[in-house]
Design an enzyme around this catalytic site. Structure first.
Site, PDB file in Angstrom:
ATOM      1  N   HIS A  39      -0.086   7.319   9.524  1.00  0.00           N
ATOM      2  CA  HIS A  39      -0.779   6.026   9.500  1.00  0.00           C
ATOM      3  C   HIS A  39      -2.024   6.265   8.666  1.00  0.00           C
ATOM      4  O   HIS A  39      -2.713   7.277   8.848  1.00  0.00           O
ATOM      5  CB  HIS A  39      -1.175   5.569  10.908  1.00  0.00           C
ATOM      6  N   CYS A 109       1.281   0.134   6.741  1.00  0.00           N
ATOM      7  CA  CYS A 109      -0.117   0.533   6.544  1.00  0.00           C
ATOM      8  C   CYS A 109      -0.295   1.349   5.270  1.00  0.00           C
ATOM      9  O   CYS A 109      -1.313   1.215   4.571  1.00  0.00           O
ATOM     10  CB  CYS A 109      -0.624   1.321   7.750  1.00  0.00           C
TER      11      CYS A 109
END
Length: 168
Positions: A39, A109
């Site tokens: 992430h 993301c």
């Protein structure tokens, strides 16, 4: 015209969502080594910006429930003002990066941070991050898991939604 425009540092915060488990389990499950399930977020103007299942969000650096990042990469500097950047994010949040457009493998993301990094610095984020979905999907187990994983929307708690949560 200002001959010495203000420059702002741009960083990439990298978090391993598996907390190290990908490194040990991926050879068994996928038949190849993955160092993490990444992430990422962009840190600029004193805030952390990221994309997830609720859209574009921001928080103080390291302020999500993920805590401090596992790695920080210096992406460079930008001359883009905070006001222009926030207008840019608002536009993205109403179109390309609405929460309902989140897709774990294709539009996530890392797609967001790569696009924002290019806007701010002209540079991409490291390819080991952007290549992760194709690495997983290139395995038989990745193909089996795809329907389950496609339904997952990652949205680290602790951020403020930039686009007000509108999913028009």
């Amino acid at each position: 015209m200002d001959k010495n425009p203000t420059r702002y540092s741009v960083q990439l915060y990298i978090y391993d969502l598996s907390r190290g488990m990908a490194r040990s389990l991926s050879p068994i499950m996928l038949g190849k080594q993955l160092d993490g399930i990444w992430h990422t977020a962009i840190v600029v103007y004193g805030d952390e910006f990221f994309f997830g299942g609720v859209g574009i969000s921001s928080c103080s650096p390291g302020g999500t429930m993920l805590g401090p990042p596992d790695t920080v990469v210096e992406l460079g500097e930008t001359e883009v003002s905070e006001e222009i950047f926030m207008d840019y994010l608002s536009s993205l949040g109403e179109s390309t990066y609405r929460g309902d457009r989140y897709r774990l493998f294709e539009h996530n993301c890392n797609t967001f941070t790569n696009e924002v990094s290019q806007f701010l610095t002209g540079r991409s984020i490291p390819s080991y991050i952007t290549d992760l979905p194709s690495e997983v999907l290139s395995t038989p187990f990745g193909q089996i898991l795809r329907p389950i994983l496609d339904s997952i929307h990652i949205a680290p708690p602790g951020g403020n939604v930039i686009n007000g949560g509108r999913n028009n």
